[in-house]
Design an enzyme around this catalytic site. Structure first.
Site, mmCIF file in Angstrom:
data_model
loop_
_atom_site.group_PDB
_atom_site.id
_atom_site.type_symbol
_atom_site.label_atom_id
_atom_site.label_comp_id
_atom_site.label_asym_id
_atom_site.label_seq_id
_atom_site.Cartn_x
_atom_site.Cartn_y
_atom_site.Cartn_z
ATOM 1 N N HIS A 88 0.841 -1.203 0.000
ATOM 2 C CA HIS A 88 0.000 0.000 0.000
ATOM 3 C C HIS A 88 0.868 1.241 0.000
ATOM 4 O O HIS A 88 1.774 1.367 0.813
ATOM 5 C CB HIS A 88 -0.887 0.047 1.255
ATOM 6 C CG HIS A 88 -2.027 -0.918 1.213
ATOM 7 N ND1 HIS A 88 -3.323 -0.523 1.395
ATOM 8 C CD2 HIS A 88 -2.068 -2.240 0.993
ATOM 9 C CE1 HIS A 88 -4.113 -1.573 1.296
ATOM 10 N NE2 HIS A 88 -3.372 -2.633 1.053
ATOM 11 N N TYR A 116 -8.829 5.192 8.175
ATOM 12 C CA TYR A 116 -8.863 5.542 9.594
ATOM 13 C C TYR A 116 -9.932 6.628 9.739
ATOM 14 O O TYR A 116 -9.763 7.728 9.207
ATOM 15 C CB TYR A 116 -7.512 6.100 10.051
ATOM 16 C CG TYR A 116 -6.418 5.057 10.209
ATOM 17 C CD1 TYR A 116 -5.698 4.588 9.122
ATOM 18 C CD2 TYR A 116 -6.104 4.546 11.474
ATOM 19 C CE1 TYR A 116 -4.687 3.644 9.275
ATOM 20 C CE2 TYR A 116 -5.090 3.601 11.640
ATOM 21 C CZ TYR A 116 -4.390 3.151 10.544
ATOM 22 O OH TYR A 116 -3.401 2.222 10.708
ATOM 23 N N PRO A 149 -2.889 -0.034 19.170
ATOM 24 C CA PRO A 149 -2.686 -0.494 17.783
ATOM 25 C C PRO A 149 -2.917 0.564 16.702
ATOM 26 O O PRO A 149 -2.675 0.285 15.525
ATOM 27 C CB PRO A 149 -3.690 -1.646 17.638
ATOM 28 C CG PRO A 149 -4.690 -1.447 18.716
ATOM 29 C CD PRO A 149 -4.014 -0.710 19.817
ATOM 30 N N LYS A 189 2.209 -0.332 15.087
ATOM 31 C CA LYS A 189 3.643 -0.407 15.367
ATOM 32 C C LYS A 189 4.107 -1.633 16.166
ATOM 33 O O LYS A 189 5.296 -1.949 16.181
ATOM 34 C CB LYS A 189 4.081 0.849 16.140
ATOM 35 C CG LYS A 189 4.076 2.101 15.310
ATOM 36 C CD LYS A 189 5.282 2.148 14.397
ATOM 37 C CE LYS A 189 5.118 3.117 13.264
ATOM 38 N NZ LYS A 189 4.836 2.519 11.968
ATOM 39 N N TYR A 207 4.564 6.298 9.758
ATOM 40 C CA TYR A 207 3.686 5.152 9.482
ATOM 41 C C TYR A 207 4.423 4.070 8.688
ATOM 42 O O TYR A 207 4.309 2.886 9.010
ATOM 43 C CB TYR A 207 2.438 5.633 8.731
ATOM 44 C CG TYR A 207 1.323 4.610 8.706
ATOM 45 C CD1 TYR A 207 0.503 4.423 9.820
ATOM 46 C CD2 TYR A 207 1.102 3.818 7.595
ATOM 47 C CE1 TYR A 207 -0.505 3.480 9.812
ATOM 48 C CE2 TYR A 207 0.090 2.863 7.581
ATOM 49 C CZ TYR A 207 -0.708 2.711 8.692
ATOM 50 O OH TYR A 207 -1.707 1.772 8.686
HETATM 51 P P1 RFL Z 1 3.391 -12.179 21.119
HETATM 52 O O1 RFL Z 1 2.902 -12.185 19.705
HETATM 53 O O2 RFL Z 1 2.412 -11.916 22.191
HETATM 54 O O3 RFL Z 1 4.108 -13.568 21.348
HETATM 55 C C1 RFL Z 1 4.484 -14.015 22.633
HETATM 56 C C2 RFL Z 1 4.501 -15.514 22.625
HETATM 57 O O4 RFL Z 1 4.937 -15.972 23.901
HETATM 58 C C3 RFL Z 1 4.080 -17.023 24.332
HETATM 59 N N1 RFL Z 1 4.125 -17.080 25.797
HETATM 60 C C4 RFL Z 1 4.868 -17.969 26.488
HETATM 61 N N2 RFL Z 1 5.674 -18.961 26.093
HETATM 62 C C5 RFL Z 1 6.276 -19.705 27.056
HETATM 63 N N3 RFL Z 1 6.091 -19.505 28.381
HETATM 64 C C6 RFL Z 1 5.283 -18.515 28.823
HETATM 65 N N4 RFL Z 1 5.101 -18.307 30.124
HETATM 66 C C7 RFL Z 1 4.638 -17.706 27.863
HETATM 67 N N5 RFL Z 1 3.775 -16.653 27.940
HETATM 68 C C8 RFL Z 1 3.484 -16.291 26.687
HETATM 69 C C9 RFL Z 1 2.735 -16.657 23.759
HETATM 70 O O5 RFL Z 1 1.868 -17.778 23.652
HETATM 71 C C10 RFL Z 1 3.139 -16.115 22.397
HETATM 72 O O6 RFL Z 1 3.204 -17.119 21.415
HETATM 73 O O7 RFL Z 1 4.572 -11.104 21.313
HETATM 74 P P2 RFL Z 1 5.712 -10.618 20.294
HETATM 75 O O8 RFL Z 1 6.372 -11.777 19.620
HETATM 76 O O9 RFL Z 1 6.507 -9.647 21.057
HETATM 77 O O10 RFL Z 1 4.914 -9.863 19.132
HETATM 78 C C11 RFL Z 1 4.234 -8.660 19.375
HETATM 79 C C12 RFL Z 1 2.986 -8.571 18.504
HETATM 80 O O11 RFL Z 1 2.212 -9.737 18.677
HETATM 81 C C13 RFL Z 1 2.134 -7.337 18.830
HETATM 82 O O12 RFL Z 1 2.947 -6.232 19.100
HETATM 83 C C14 RFL Z 1 1.192 -6.967 17.673
HETATM 84 O O13 RFL Z 1 0.228 -7.965 17.456
HETATM 85 C C15 RFL Z 1 0.493 -5.652 17.952
HETATM 86 N N6 RFL Z 1 -0.457 -5.263 16.897
HETATM 87 C C16 RFL Z 1 -0.012 -4.690 15.713
HETATM 88 N N7 RFL Z 1 1.304 -4.549 15.474
HETATM 89 C C17 RFL Z 1 1.739 -4.066 14.269
HETATM 90 O O14 RFL Z 1 2.957 -3.935 14.071
HETATM 91 N N8 RFL Z 1 0.863 -3.724 13.256
HETATM 92 C C18 RFL Z 1 -0.470 -3.835 13.427
HETATM 93 O O15 RFL Z 1 -1.216 -3.584 12.476
HETATM 94 C C19 RFL Z 1 -0.963 -4.314 14.694
HETATM 95 N N9 RFL Z 1 -2.275 -4.459 14.901
HETATM 96 C C20 RFL Z 1 -1.820 -5.506 17.061
HETATM 97 C C21 RFL Z 1 -2.713 -5.068 16.052
HETATM 98 C C22 RFL Z 1 -2.304 -6.171 18.167
HETATM 99 C C23 RFL Z 1 -3.662 -6.374 18.298
HETATM 100 N N10 RFL Z 1 -4.088 -7.080 19.430
HETATM 101 C C24 RFL Z 1 -4.962 -8.192 19.355
HETATM 102 C C25 RFL Z 1 -3.389 -6.912 20.673
HETATM 103 C C26 RFL Z 1 -4.072 -5.252 16.171
HETATM 104 C C27 RFL Z 1 -4.557 -5.885 17.313
HETATM 105 C C28 RFL Z 1 -6.047 -6.019 17.413
HETATM 106 C C1 PHB Z 2 -5.048 -4.516 10.982
HETATM 107 O O1 PHB Z 2 -5.176 -4.697 9.756
HETATM 108 O O2 PHB Z 2 -5.272 -5.420 11.800
HETATM 109 C C2 PHB Z 2 -4.608 -3.196 11.474
HETATM 110 C C3 PHB Z 2 -4.304 -2.196 10.575
HETATM 111 C C4 PHB Z 2 -3.891 -0.949 11.031
HETATM 112 C C5 PHB Z 2 -3.801 -0.725 12.392
HETATM 113 C C6 PHB Z 2 -4.101 -1.725 13.298
HETATM 114 C C7 PHB Z 2 -4.502 -2.965 12.836
HETATM 115 O O3 PHB Z 2 -3.433 0.493 12.834
#
Ligand code: RFL
Ligand code: PHB
Length: 396
Positions: free
Chosen positions: A72, A201, A293, A297, A385
């Site tokens: 994009h 957004y 979110p 980032k 971004y």
């Molecule tokens: P994770 O993905 O939470 O992975 C951690 C892993 O550790 C495991 N774990 C354990 N393992 C062993 N022993 C234990 N005691 C443990 N406790 C936990 C877990 O099961 C898991 O597998 O962390 P990591 O790797 O640091 O990654 C971070 C990302 O997951 C997170 O920052 C993003 O998902 C945030 N986020 C977004 N980030 C972006 O860069 N772009 C986005 O568009 C974006 N959108 C989002 C998001 C997060 C969202 N939610 C659901 C929080 C949108 C949403 C809705």
């Molecule tokens: C997503 O596609 O899940 C998404 C996109 C942009 C954001 C957060 C989540 O800022």
């Protein structure tokens, strides 16, 4: 059992660290408490910065990402009943974002690790860290009905916000910075063709909404909701009604509806711990910091952390140099705080705050109009971004 680096957590941070270390000839064991099926199905982030894509491709894990990721070059901001296009690539020398689900990145990295025959232990429970302030750290856990001890040189705490690694550091050694927002996001994944090219957004009087996607067949949508929202009060019809109200304008554009495949609530918070290292334990990704979110980032920060850590460990093992390990926390935190600021700014710009005064509402509108009208303001949004280059925070 013995390895060089014990990695706790098989999310994007832990899996990518394992992958980068393997390419540098460093042994690691990845320990994850959930099943492979669970981590591969967890729907989360979707937006990859340019540098994240470049790193995944350069590391050999980006083949499917290059084929299936949706590149994009802009986003739309919707406010005052009108859509305003923000060009991401023009002001950033051609940089762009790629929409590709986090669970797809996780799948690719798991496949790469298994193809390499490298250790990746799912369903390891009761993980505990030992000796992180000495020279012989270790990790204990239960798996297959037996207790195991993994001896190592270093531990990488990549176990997310609710993991055990951060808690292994004495509270007196950590400084915590935190902000909780008075709203959450209700997110759905729908089997419907995305009706627009770009992410939208939307700042609406009824609250924020976000239109995103995962593939040419799948739409991803979010609605600002109460922090304690009860999902049972949100049948699909109410969700669609609210999305139509917040995302559509009078220009005839319509959101496509389809079966809701997944539904969830995401709390919104900012959280950072400093430092990101204690003795032989290095925290990376959500284990060390959370962003709301809105700026997309979180996963990108996790990727930047483990790139820094992998390079520091390569310098330790390959060149007997520990300066990069010593600088790990400070190097990461420079980028983390830039992303914390940008995520707070995007969140403040676009959401309705329950205690918002008419004065604050006017300021918010003035800022939105500035971003939409000023090439300089739009370029700043675009630069943040698409993500600043790794080198911007590494003094290289
Ligand atoms: P994770 O993905 O939470 O992975 C951690 C892993 O550790 C495991 N774990 C354990 N393992 C062993 N022993 C234990 N005691 C443990 N406790 C936990 C877990 O099961 C898991 O597998 O962390 P990591 O790797 O640091 O990654 C971070 C990302 O997951 C997170 O920052 C993003 O998902 C945030 N986020 C977004 N980030 C972006 O860069 N772009 C986005 O568009 C974006 N959108 C989002 C998001 C997060 C969202 N939610 C659901 C929080 C949108 C949403 C809705
Ligand atoms: C997503 O596609 O899940 C998404 C996109 C942009 C954001 C957060 C989540 O800022």
């Amino acid at each position: 059992m013995r390895t060089q680096v014990a990695i706790i957590g098989a999310g994007p941070a832990g899996l990518l660290l394992g992958h980068l270390l393997r390419r540098a000839g460093i042994d690691a064991v990845v320990i994850e408490d959930r099943s492979r099926q669970h981590v591969e199905a967890r729907i989360r982030a979707g937006v990859l910065e340019q540098s994240t894509v470049d790193l995944l491709v350069a590391s050999g894990a980006g083949e499917r990402l290059q084929r299936q990721g949706l590149r994009h070059h802009g986003i739309d901001l919707l406010f005052g009943g009108r859509r305003h296009h923000i060009d991401l690539s023009g002001p950033t020398g051609g940089r762009a974002i790629t929409v590709y689900g986090q669970h797809e990145v996780v799948r690719d990295l798991i496949a790469a690790r298994l193809a390499d025959g490298a250790p990746l232990l799912f369903e390891a429970s009761g993980v505990a860290l030992h000796g992180i302030d000495g020279n012989a750290p270790g990790v204990t856990f239960e798996r297959g009905g037996r207790r195991h001890t993994l001896h190592c040189d270093f531990i990488a705490g990549c176990d997310g916000f609710r993991g055990v690694s951060r808690g292994a550091i004495p509270a007196s050694a950590l400084q915590v910075f935190e902000r909780t927002y008075p709203f959450a996001w209700l997110g759905i994944l729908a089997e419907a063709a995305p009706a627009a090219q770009e992410l939208i957004y939307a700042s609406h009087a009824r609250g924020f909404a976000l239109f995103s996607m995962r593939s040419p067949q799948i739409t991803r949508l979010y609605l600002q909701c109460r922090p304690d929202e009860d999902l049972t009060l949100w049948p699909d019809t109410r969700i669609w009604q609210e999305l139509h109200a917040r995302l559509e304008t009078g220009d005839g554009w319509r959101l496509n509806e389809g079966p809701v495949l997944q539904k969830g609530i995401t709390p919104m918070r900012s959280h950072v711990v400093e430092p990101m290292q204690y003795g032989r334990l290095f925290l990376a990704g959500d284990a060390a910091h959370i962003v709301p979110p809105t700026g997309a980032k979180g996963m990108n920060l996790a990727v930047a952390d483990v790139r820094t850590l992998a390079r520091a460990l390569a310098a330790h093992y390959g060149e007997c140099r520990d300066d990069l390990l010593a600088a790990y926390s400070a190097t990461c935190l420079r980028r983390v705080w830039r992303a914390e600021y940008f995520s707070w700014w995007m969140t403040s710009l676009l959401h309705r705050f329950p205690d918002q005064t008419p004065f604050m509402a006017r300021l918010q509108r003035a800022e939105l109009e500035y971003v939409a009208a000023s090439p300089a303001a739009a370029a700043s949004l675009a630069e943040n971004y698409v993500g600043l280059p790794f080198a911007a925070f590494e003094g290289e």
